[in-house]
Design an enzyme around this catalytic site. Structure first.
Site, PDB file in Angstrom:
ATOM      1  N   SER A 178     -47.687 -33.992   3.748  1.00  0.00           N
ATOM      2  CA  SER A 178     -48.016 -32.628   3.365  1.00  0.00           C
ATOM      3  C   SER A 178     -48.019 -32.433   1.847  1.00  0.00           C
ATOM      4  CB  SER A 178     -47.060 -31.659   4.058  1.00  0.00           C
ATOM      5  OG  SER A 178     -47.652 -30.392   4.212  1.00  0.00           O
ATOM      6  N   LYS A 221     -45.135  -3.338   3.969  1.00  0.00           N
ATOM      7  CA  LYS A 221     -43.990  -3.786   3.182  1.00  0.00           C
ATOM      8  C   LYS A 221     -42.983  -4.545   4.040  1.00  0.00           C
ATOM      9  CE  LYS A 221     -41.703  -4.261  -0.582  1.00  0.00           C
ATOM     10  NZ  LYS A 221     -42.196  -5.174  -1.607  1.00  0.00           N
TER      11      LYS A 221
END
Length: 311
Positions: free
Chosen positions: A143, A195
């Site tokens: 990765s 949020k």
């Protein structure tokens, strides 16, 4: 009576003097320890015992420079790119360096940190075109670690190394059912409808899930482009390369993810042609390690709600 009083007064005076001498001796020992500790620390800094690379390395003849990247790639962590990048800069700046090897053993980590190290490796290659940069994989280069590795001229691995995992993940946990069973109510107040995005104590709605997947796909596309630019025509045409799968080092050579099988010793000897290997990996002192641990703890607290990694 008078004689006894004088004798007692003299005895008290002598005992007080002895106590004062003992007290002064203890303080003297204390300050001597502080003084010797200060002198030892100063000597260690001057001689490079603390937080410095051995200066004798720069006095050697032609050599292969080695820098290590171990552990998860993250700011201030074991795989701190600041430390790795500094080691690479020192290695390239040494007049006796004939080639640089970045030895990696990492499952990946932060896409930002991986990208920054990748860009620094490209910059160093451009600034020092006569010095090749190689990556040698030990156990794993997956990765974000592979994201970094493709910036090298060539990549080498052991036949049993694990290579690949070209993908992105975002993981976490949801506790909404557990909270309801315990009779716990989540009271989250926000300004801005998103949020509370990915809050583990609130249900994940379809809109937020789609937004998260969009972000993952965007970063994955960036990852794929970086790999294609770095490996070019060496990659075979196989869509599975970018599916997140991993392969052995031997299979990775056939897929074009790796250029060949080798170790630090064999690459230094047979590729760089400079068998003498000098380690340029900076060694942080104890104060640096303590500061980093404090920084990691703070970063972990702030990032606990959003875990986005190339691994």
């Amino acid at each position: 009576m008078q004689e006894n009083w004088e004798r007692q007064a003299l005895t008290d005076l002598l005992q007080a003097g002895i106590k004062e001498q003992r007290r002064a001796r203890r303080w003297g020992i204390f300050f001597k320890i502080i003084g010797f500790s200060y002198l030892f620390l100063l000597l260690a800094l001057v001689l490079g015992w603390v937080g410095q690379r051995n200066l004798e390395q720069t006095a050697r003849g032609p050599h292969t420079a080695l820098v290590n990247l171990d552990g998860v790639i993250q700011a201030g962590g074991e795989g701190d790119i600041g430390v790795v990048a500094q080691g690479l800069r020192d290695a390239f700046d040494d007049v006796n360096t004939k080639g640089v090897i970045l030895r990696v053993n990492s499952p990946g980590g932060s896409p930002v940190q991986s990208g920054q190290l990748h860009d620094e490796m490209l910059r160093l290659r451009k600034a020092h075109p006569a010095i090749p940069l190689y990556v040698v994989v030990e156990d794993i280069c997956a990765s974000g670690c592979y994201y970094t590795a493709v910036a090298a001229n060539s990549i080498y691995a052991d036949k049993a190394s694990i290579v690949g995992s070209i993908g992105v993940l975002m993981d976490g946990f949801g506790f909404t059912d557990t909270m309801s069973k315990l009779g716990v109510e989540r009271r989250l107040l926000t300004a801005g409808k998103n949020k509370g995005f990915l809050d583990p104590f609130s249900p994940l709605n379809d809109t937020q899930r789609a937004k998260a997947q969009e972000m993952l796909d965007e970063i994955h596309a960036q990852f794929i482009n970086v790999v294609k630019e770095g490996r070019g025509k060496r990659l075979v045409d196989d869509p599975e390369l970018f599916s997140g799968l991993v392969w052995s080092g031997e299979k990775s050579v056939k897929l074009g993810l790796v250029d060949g099988l080798g170790s630090v010793g064999s690459v230094a000897r047979d590729v760089v042609k400079a068998e003498d290997v000098v380690d340029f990996t900076p060694q942080p002192d104890y104060l640096d390690r303590l500061a980093k641990r404090m920084g990691i703890a703070a970063a972990s607290t702030l990032g606990s709600r959003l875990d986005l990694q190339l691994r």
